[in-house]
Design an enzyme around this catalytic site. Structure first.
Site, short mmCIF file in Angstrom:
data_model
loop_
_atom_site.label_atom_id
_atom_site.label_comp_id
_atom_site.label_asym_id
_atom_site.label_seq_id
_atom_site.Cartn_x
_atom_site.Cartn_y
_atom_site.Cartn_z
N HIS A 20 -16.13 6.39 7.18
CA HIS A 20 -14.69 6.17 7.41
C HIS A 20 -14.13 7.50 7.90
O HIS A 20 -14.00 8.46 7.12
CB HIS A 20 -14.00 5.71 6.13
CG HIS A 20 -12.53 5.50 6.32
ND1 HIS A 20 -11.94 4.26 6.32
CD2 HIS A 20 -11.53 6.38 6.58
CE1 HIS A 20 -10.65 4.38 6.55
NE2 HIS A 20 -10.37 5.67 6.71
N ARG A 51 -2.59 -1.98 -3.38
CA ARG A 51 -3.60 -0.93 -3.38
C ARG A 51 -3.15 0.11 -4.39
O ARG A 51 -2.02 0.59 -4.33
CB ARG A 51 -3.71 -0.28 -1.99
CG ARG A 51 -4.61 0.93 -1.97
CD ARG A 51 -4.68 1.49 -0.56
NE ARG A 51 -5.48 2.68 -0.50
CZ ARG A 51 -5.00 3.92 -0.56
NH1 ARG A 51 -3.71 4.14 -0.70
NH2 ARG A 51 -5.81 4.95 -0.48
N ARG A 75 -7.59 18.47 5.06
CA ARG A 75 -8.32 18.84 3.83
C ARG A 75 -9.61 19.57 4.19
O ARG A 75 -10.28 19.23 5.17
CB ARG A 75 -8.67 17.60 3.01
CG ARG A 75 -7.47 16.87 2.50
CD ARG A 75 -7.87 15.65 1.68
NE ARG A 75 -6.81 14.65 1.74
CZ ARG A 75 -7.00 13.36 1.90
NH1 ARG A 75 -8.22 12.86 2.00
NH2 ARG A 75 -5.99 12.54 1.97
N ASN A 89 0.88 -1.18 0.00
CA ASN A 89 0.00 0.00 0.00
C ASN A 89 0.92 1.23 0.00
O ASN A 89 1.44 1.62 1.03
CB ASN A 89 -0.87 -0.06 1.26
CG ASN A 89 -1.81 1.12 1.38
OD1 ASN A 89 -1.73 2.07 0.61
ND2 ASN A 89 -2.70 1.05 2.35
N LYS A 91 3.35 1.06 3.01
CA LYS A 91 3.09 0.08 4.05
C LYS A 91 2.99 -1.26 3.35
O LYS A 91 2.37 -1.35 2.29
CB LYS A 91 1.74 0.35 4.73
CG LYS A 91 1.74 1.57 5.61
CD LYS A 91 0.51 1.61 6.50
CE LYS A 91 -0.68 2.17 5.77
NZ LYS A 91 -1.87 2.33 6.58
N ASN A 103 -7.70 10.37 9.35
CA ASN A 103 -7.11 11.64 8.93
C ASN A 103 -7.83 12.11 7.66
O ASN A 103 -8.17 13.27 7.53
CB ASN A 103 -5.61 11.44 8.71
CG ASN A 103 -4.88 12.75 8.89
OD1 ASN A 103 -5.39 13.71 9.48
ND2 ASN A 103 -3.70 12.82 8.34
N GLY A 146 -9.49 5.75 12.34
CA GLY A 146 -8.94 6.12 13.65
C GLY A 146 -9.94 6.87 14.53
O GLY A 146 -10.05 6.59 15.74
N GLU A 191 -7.69 -2.85 5.68
CA GLU A 191 -7.53 -2.77 4.22
C GLU A 191 -6.59 -3.88 3.71
O GLU A 191 -6.80 -4.42 2.62
CB GLU A 191 -6.99 -1.40 3.82
CG GLU A 191 -8.04 -0.32 4.02
CD GLU A 191 -7.48 1.07 3.79
OE1 GLU A 191 -6.82 1.59 4.70
OE2 GLU A 191 -7.70 1.64 2.71
N HIS A 213 -11.19 5.60 -0.47
CA HIS A 213 -11.39 4.74 0.71
C HIS A 213 -12.25 3.52 0.37
O HIS A 213 -12.87 2.92 1.25
CB HIS A 213 -12.13 5.50 1.86
CG HIS A 213 -11.31 6.51 2.56
ND1 HIS A 213 -11.87 7.64 3.14
CD2 HIS A 213 -9.99 6.59 2.81
CE1 HIS A 213 -10.92 8.36 3.71
NE2 HIS A 213 -9.77 7.75 3.51
P1 AMP Z 1 -6.37 7.08 10.58
O1 AMP Z 1 -6.10 8.01 9.43
O2 AMP Z 1 -7.49 6.12 10.32
O3 AMP Z 1 -5.14 6.42 11.12
O4 AMP Z 1 -6.92 8.01 11.79
C1 AMP Z 1 -6.15 9.06 12.31
C2 AMP Z 1 -7.06 9.92 13.18
O5 AMP Z 1 -7.62 9.10 14.22
C3 AMP Z 1 -6.34 11.07 13.87
O6 AMP Z 1 -7.12 12.25 13.80
C4 AMP Z 1 -6.27 10.60 15.31
O7 AMP Z 1 -6.27 11.66 16.20
C5 AMP Z 1 -7.57 9.82 15.43
N1 AMP Z 1 -7.56 8.95 16.61
C6 AMP Z 1 -6.80 7.86 16.83
N2 AMP Z 1 -7.03 7.37 18.08
C7 AMP Z 1 -7.96 8.18 18.65
C8 AMP Z 1 -8.60 8.24 19.92
N3 AMP Z 1 -8.33 7.34 20.86
N4 AMP Z 1 -9.49 9.22 20.14
C9 AMP Z 1 -9.75 10.15 19.19
N5 AMP Z 1 -9.19 10.15 17.97
C10 AMP Z 1 -8.29 9.19 17.70
#
Ligand code: AMP
Length: 407
Positions: free
Chosen positions: A217, A103, A250, A17, A24, A220, A339, A393, A191
């Site tokens: 989803h 991916r 964004r 990916n 990754k 970030n 996240g 994923e 996504h």
């Molecule tokens: P991702 O792109 O799916 O890895 O998600 C990243 C986002 O998830 C970032 O904004 C992180 O702050 C948020 N995130 C991860 N863990 C937590 C948590 N325990 N509480 C709130 N937001 C989180």
């Protein structure tokens, strides 16, 4: 997990990916569908690169190794990673790798998932103008791994693939037909690998053949998909991942006149404008951090900018869920992943509460529980269900790769 055929015993799939300046990879066992290795390479093209190997990731046998590296290109990074896999004795050689799954960001309106051949490579090349940072990196990884693993089939799983089922009235922009055709301008959605995996997992959890509902989803990058009978009928991201929700960096939906105005007033070039909207906007611009955990901490301290940023973030999600509820009519549920979607109960709560009048009864205690498993956070008997479904994923790419290759 599907029972594995004899020919896949002791075999692995390499999943790749690649992002614009990172990649990754995972090596997943075909027998138990779990990774024996997860690799992250960051800051490709820069002098201070990092390579992180996690052997037996997320188990009590996990071993982490971090290396300072300098990879001028993705290709050089992949070559070095593959050499280290053997040098470190993670695999004695690559004979046990039966396939690679990649991916790929953009595959246009037709391609969802397919075995890589000259035509598919040309499709990836054709869409470089619309995915200038990702598609070249994806292609480079495919070609280098082909050299290292001659004869091992590769499958491209496009992030736009799940959204190729959108109807024309959902994907067409209201601009010149000639220009749209000339430059392939339409809404593609992104996504897709995550939306597909999460909606399939939800269907299984709910004991249904397919899922009908709304998948959020929230990471970030953030996007929501409306899914009918397992197929995407609309999604919030468009030609690029900029459209739709407010995200970490964004801006999401804005009036198309706004960048034109700023380009005129500030003399920004298209590259500077793209940087502002993609990398310097969203939560980062409004609250000072693109990390939702920072935003939550600021809110606790009463920071007004963080409160406004969070209100905008939640409001857009509620607006799109409402729109997709109208599009779909009847739904099985609303899914949260990514996240933020998986971890931030304080984000899920106001969103779910907004749908109380439509029959979603949130169980505030269940909403607090943390787990890596798919779970309901609604009260028993709730007409609309709310589920947290952790995304995966890499597993989706692996399963798709084996399916496409006929295993
Ligand atoms: P991702 O792109 O799916 O890895 O998600 C990243 C986002 O998830 C970032 O904004 C992180 O702050 C948020 N995130 C991860 N863990 C937590 C948590 N325990 N509480 C709130 N937001 C989180």
């Amino acid at each position: 997990m599907a029972t594995v055929s004899a020919e896949l015993k002791g075999k692995y799939v390499l999943v790749v990916n690649a992002g614009s300046s990172s990649f990754k990879t995972q090596i997943l066992s075909c027998e138990n569908e779990t990774p024996i290795l997860a690799v992250l390479a960051e800051r490709i093209g820069a002098n201070n690169g990092k390579l992180i190997f996690k052997v037996n990731p997320d188990t009590d046998k996990e071993e982490k190794h971090a290396f300072d590296v300098h990879y001028p290109t993705h290709g050089e990074g992949i070559r070095d990673m593959m050499k280290r896999i053997v040098d470190m004795g993670i695999l004695p050689n690559f004979d046990s790798i039966v396939a690679t799954g990649h991916r790929v960001l953009l595959g246009g309106p037709k391609y969802a998932e397919c075995k890589v051949d000259a035509t598919v490579k040309q499709v990836i090349r054709d869409y470089i103008p619309l995915g200038p940072l990702h598609n070249p990196a994806n292609l480079a990884c495919i070609e280098v791994i082909e050299e290292i693993l001659p004869g091992v089939p590769a499958v491209a799983v496009f992030d736009t693939g799940f959204h190729t089922t959108m109807p024309d009235y959902a994907y067409t922009y209201g601009i010149s037909k000639e220009l749209s055709e000339k430059y392939h301008l339409r809404r593609y959605g992104f996504h897709g690998i995550s939306h597909k995996y999460v909606s399939k997992t939800a269907a299984k959890y709910l004991g249904k053949e397919t899922f009908t509902g709304i998948c959020c989803h929230l990471g970030n990058g953030c996007s929501i998909s409306a899914i009918k009978d397992g197929k995407c009928v609309d999604t919030t991201m468009g030609l690029t991942p900029l459209e739709g929700l407010l995200m970490g960096t964004r801006c999401g939906d804005i009036d198309a006149s706004l960048p034109l105005f700023l380009m005129e007033q500030e003399g920004y070039t298209p590259t500077q404008m793209s940087d502002l909207l993609n990398k310097q906007s969203g939560l980062k611009a409004l609250a000072g951090s693109n990390d939702m955990r920072d935003v939550e901490n600021l809110i606790e301290k009463g920071d007004k900018d963080a409160i406004l940023a969070n209100n905008i973030f939640n409001y857009r999600i509620i607006k799109y869920i409402g729109a997709y509820l109208a599009v779909l009519g009847q739904i099985d549920g609303i899914l949260f992943t990514g996240g933020i979607g998986e971890n931030a109960s304080v984000t899920r709560e106001p969103i779910c509460k907004a749908f109380e009048p439509f029959g979603l009864e949130l169980d505030t205690e269940l909403n607090q529980i943390r787990s890596g498993e798919p779970r309901e956070i609604n009260k028993k008997g709730s007409k609309i269900k709310a589920l947290v479904v952790p995304t995966n994923e890499e597993l989706e790419i692996m399963q798709t790769t084996l399916k496409i290759l006929g295993y």
